[in-house]
Design a protein around this motif. Sequence first.
Motif: not given
Length: 184
Positions: A24-25, A34, A38, A42, A44-46
């Motif tokens: 995650q970032k 990405s 998701q 959210e 945080y990006r997975i």
Amino acid sequence: MKEQTIKNIIDTYLTKWINIGLNQKLRPIEVEMSDPNQDKKEEYRIWHPIESKVTDMEIKEIEDRIGHNFPNDYKTFLKHKHFYELQISEASFCEHPINTWRKSLTEMIFNGYLTEFLIDEGYIPFINWSDWGLLCFDTNRNKDDKNYPVVLWDHERADQFEDKYKDFYDLLTQLDKEERKNIS
């Protein structure tokens, strides 16, 4: 066999990263990497590792810019997977996202004050070591086969280098052994 070993080690640690939820970032992620499932709200990006799209021509452009060819084993690494984070033992590999990997790598190599201590002296940084140094290819040795030794540079002792690994393949296999020993 070496190529497959390199790929297996990388896949093992990318999978580990995902399994413990560290993929995650807190910033935008390349669309291709990405998580499509998701929730867009959210923070945080997975991200997910994907097959590399790196070409020989792109690698050659970077090699021409730095004035040295990369070892073949490192090229195998670059052409295997795209990722945002890869940590094996004390080594944090330079992020390698699909559309910006060249920018990430060239920033690491040419980052300001490092040029005079590293690139100008024949050392190519490519991995952060713990929080105090860099692992670099020592292009001053093994020039014929480009299978450079990997040295450790401590930013507090800019004129000193410590031999760390015989070459990139040795680096990966030894890091893997260290990490497995620490888990046991």
